[in-house]
Scaffold this active site. Structure first.
Site, PDB file in Angstrom:
ATOM      1  N   LYS A 197      29.826  48.369  41.429  1.00  0.00           N
ATOM      2  CA  LYS A 197      29.193  48.556  40.111  1.00  0.00           C
ATOM      3  C   LYS A 197      28.179  47.457  39.836  1.00  0.00           C
ATOM      4  CE  LYS A 197      33.828  48.956  38.419  1.00  0.00           C
ATOM      5  NZ  LYS A 197      34.887  49.253  37.638  1.00  0.00           N
TER       6      LYS A 197
ATOM      7  N   LYS B 235      31.448  36.247  42.878  1.00  0.00           N
ATOM      8  CA  LYS B 235      31.099  36.592  41.496  1.00  0.00           C
ATOM      9  C   LYS B 235      30.513  35.413  40.734  1.00  0.00           C
ATOM     10  CE  LYS B 235      33.814  40.690  40.739  1.00  0.00           C
ATOM     11  NZ  LYS B 235      34.849  41.394  40.026  1.00  0.00           N
TER      12      LYS B 235
ATOM     13  N   LYS C   5      29.491  46.439  50.335  1.00  0.00           N
ATOM     14  CA  LYS C   5      30.285  47.527  49.755  1.00  0.00           C
ATOM     15  C   LYS C   5      29.561  48.169  48.563  1.00  0.00           C
ATOM     16  CE  LYS C   5      32.920  44.964  46.404  1.00  0.00           C
ATOM     17  NZ  LYS C   5      34.097  44.600  45.705  1.00  0.00           N
TER      18      LYS C   5
HETATM   19  P1  TYM Z   1      37.882  47.192  40.479  1.00  0.00           P
HETATM   20  O1  TYM Z   1      37.801  47.627  39.074  1.00  0.00           O
HETATM   21  O2  TYM Z   1      36.731  46.378  41.027  1.00  0.00           O
HETATM   22  O3  TYM Z   1      38.051  48.445  41.462  1.00  0.00           O
HETATM   23  C1  TYM Z   1      39.052  49.446  41.248  1.00  0.00           C
HETATM   24  C2  TYM Z   1      39.567  49.945  42.583  1.00  0.00           C
HETATM   25  O4  TYM Z   1      38.495  50.508  43.366  1.00  0.00           O
HETATM   26  C3  TYM Z   1      38.487  49.928  44.669  1.00  0.00           C
HETATM   27  N1  TYM Z   1      37.092  49.852  45.161  1.00  0.00           N
HETATM   28  C4  TYM Z   1      36.698  50.310  46.355  1.00  0.00           C
HETATM   29  N2  TYM Z   1      37.370  50.915  47.350  1.00  0.00           N
HETATM   30  C5  TYM Z   1      36.655  51.282  48.449  1.00  0.00           C
HETATM   31  N3  TYM Z   1      35.315  51.067  48.577  1.00  0.00           N
HETATM   32  C6  TYM Z   1      34.598  50.469  47.605  1.00  0.00           C
HETATM   33  N4  TYM Z   1      33.276  50.263  47.735  1.00  0.00           N
HETATM   34  C7  TYM Z   1      35.292  50.052  46.416  1.00  0.00           C
HETATM   35  N5  TYM Z   1      34.909  49.428  45.267  1.00  0.00           N
HETATM   36  C8  TYM Z   1      36.027  49.312  44.501  1.00  0.00           C
HETATM   37  C9  TYM Z   1      39.071  48.528  44.452  1.00  0.00           C
HETATM   38  O5  TYM Z   1      39.567  47.977  45.660  1.00  0.00           O
HETATM   39  C10 TYM Z   1      40.169  48.818  43.453  1.00  0.00           C
HETATM   40  O6  TYM Z   1      41.324  49.293  44.100  1.00  0.00           O
HETATM   41  N6  TYM Z   1      40.980  43.304  40.249  1.00  0.00           N
HETATM   42  C11 TYM Z   1      40.903  44.734  40.308  1.00  0.00           C
HETATM   43  C12 TYM Z   1      41.650  45.455  39.191  1.00  0.00           C
HETATM   44  C13 TYM Z   1      43.071  45.027  39.035  1.00  0.00           C
HETATM   45  C14 TYM Z   1      44.153  45.383  39.869  1.00  0.00           C
HETATM   46  C15 TYM Z   1      45.306  44.734  39.296  1.00  0.00           C
HETATM   47  C16 TYM Z   1      44.289  46.148  41.014  1.00  0.00           C
HETATM   48  C17 TYM Z   1      43.555  44.262  38.047  1.00  0.00           C
HETATM   49  N7  TYM Z   1      44.911  44.066  38.194  1.00  0.00           N
HETATM   50  C18 TYM Z   1      46.557  44.870  39.870  1.00  0.00           C
HETATM   51  C19 TYM Z   1      45.545  46.280  41.583  1.00  0.00           C
HETATM   52  C20 TYM Z   1      46.670  45.641  40.994  1.00  0.00           C
HETATM   53  C21 TYM Z   1      39.467  45.142  40.244  1.00  0.00           C
HETATM   54  O7  TYM Z   1      38.636  44.424  39.751  1.00  0.00           O
HETATM   55  O8  TYM Z   1      39.243  46.421  40.742  1.00  0.00           O
END
Ligand code: TYM
Length: 337
Positions: free
Chosen positions: A202, A115, A199
């Site tokens: 967004k 990032k 992957k």
């Molecule tokens: P974020 O907002 O990027 O994504 C949310 C969830 O979607 C999953 N994900 C995917 N799974 C499969 N294939 C993909 N291409 C794909 N893109 C996204 C992510 O793995 C996630 O589960 N840091 C985290 C948010 C967060 C969090 C937490 C998660 C903050 N605190 C505590 C778990 C526990 C994030 O940026 O997810």
């Protein structure tokens, strides 16, 4: 996931549109878990601050993502649904845990490297330390299982390391080392429609790389029609998909969307080309997304109701978080035990 005292915590950043990767990798799995165990799900708005933001847009995005989660099936009566900035204990515990986490541990986090890109010196300190806030998000509620996509695995392992070190350093059994709970097949990692080696995300500049919850049926069909593939027909044996990342991804999406195995999907489409497979895939994805999109359109209309749901969730979350934070403060000598 059924026996014992289990607690599920997971979050999503309220930025951009929810896409098929989020849905298959996280949200639809959360929906299934809320009938089995106690679940807390939150909008990680504090995480959104790690990069440049537009405050007016952020306010709207929090409501939009809350509506998208409810439209996907998260039931605020069953699950605790909240915005994480509404529970200040997350930030306070994050500071405490920054003093437990080691610089060397954070230096290994691949998402920071991705990032921050070439502008590492100009990245915010928050972007660097945010995996510790994520650890606080999880440890605050003593979560046993964290349902996420594969891209978050390293962060959950960091939370484990932080929990174990804190407990050892202060001779307490306070934090529960959490387990990453990652889905199989496409649910682990849905790949871009333009490149089967990266992957679905967004932050990909190409809209054609992902399917968004807000895409119309025609747009979904168009994105799938234009998805990158190869000229070979589909094989009978899944092993023969090795070296064909785009084909493997589309099959995995079909399997995850319909609940079938890749073997079953291949049994139906073996010998056929993508000209036959893509329209069938578009139909299954539309069948999944169209009803969610329709519910989302209705939910969007009542922003105040969404605010009420999130406020009620935050109240429950604050009550659940308070004892852990108090115990951490006592363990550190900040207050008397
Ligand atoms: P974020 O907002 O990027 O994504 C949310 C969830 O979607 C999953 N994900 C995917 N799974 C499969 N294939 C993909 N291409 C794909 N893109 C996204 C992510 O793995 C996630 O589960 N840091 C985290 C948010 C967060 C969090 C937490 C998660 C903050 N605190 C505590 C778990 C526990 C994030 O940026 O997810």
């Amino acid at each position: 996931m059924s026996e014992g005292a289990k607690r599920v915590v997971s979050g999503i950043q309220p930025t951009g549109d929810l896409h098929l990767g989020n849905l298959l990798g996280a949200i639809l799995r959360w929906v299934r878990m809320q009938d089995e165990v106690e679940c807390l799900f939150f909008l990680a708005d504090l995480h959104a601050l790690t990069v440049d933001i537009d405050p007016a847009a952020l306010r709207g995005q929090v409501r939009e993502m809350a509506a998208a989660l409810i439209a996907s099936g998260i039931d605020p009566q069953k699950s605790v649904l909240f915005t994480h900035s509404a529970v200040p204990a997350h930030s306070e515990l994050a500071w405490i845990l920054q003093c437990t986490a080691r610089v060397g541990w954070l230096n290994r986090m691949t998402q920071f490297k991705e990032k921050s890109g070439k502008s590492r010196e100009g990245a915010s300190v928050g972007l660097y330390t945010y995996p510790v806030l994520q650890a606080a998000d999880i440890l605050l509620y003593k979560a046993t299982h964290v349902p996420v996509g594969d891209d978050q695995k390293q962060h959950i392992e960091l939370a484990r390391d932080i929990a174990i070190k804190f407990n050892t350093d202060f001779d307490v059994e306070l934090f529960v080392p959490p387990e990453p709970f990652i889905g199989g097949g496409a649910a682990a990692r849905v790949m871009s429609l333009r490149d089967g080696n990266v992957k679905m995300s967004k932050s990909d500049p190409s809209e054609m790389s992902r399917i968004n919850l807000s895409d119309s049926d025609d747009m979904i069909a168009q994105k799938i029609r234009k998805a990158k593939t190869d000229p070979e027909p589909l094989p009978e044996d899944p092993e023969l998909l090795a070296g064909r990342p785009e084909a493997r991804n589309l099959l995995a999406i079909y399997a995850a969307t319909t609940g079938a195995s890749v073997e079953q999907v291949l049994a139906r489409f073996a010998g056929q080309g993508f000209g036959a497979f893509k329209p069938a895939l578009a139909d299954t994805v539309v069948e999944l997304i169209a009803p969610i999109r329709q519910r989302l359109q209705q939910l969007r209309e009542d922003g105040e109701e969404l605010d009420r749901i999130l406020a009620a969730g935050a109240e429950r979350a604050r009550a659940m978080a308070a004892p852990t934070l108090a115990q951490a403060r006592a363990a550190l000598g900040l207050t008397r035990a």
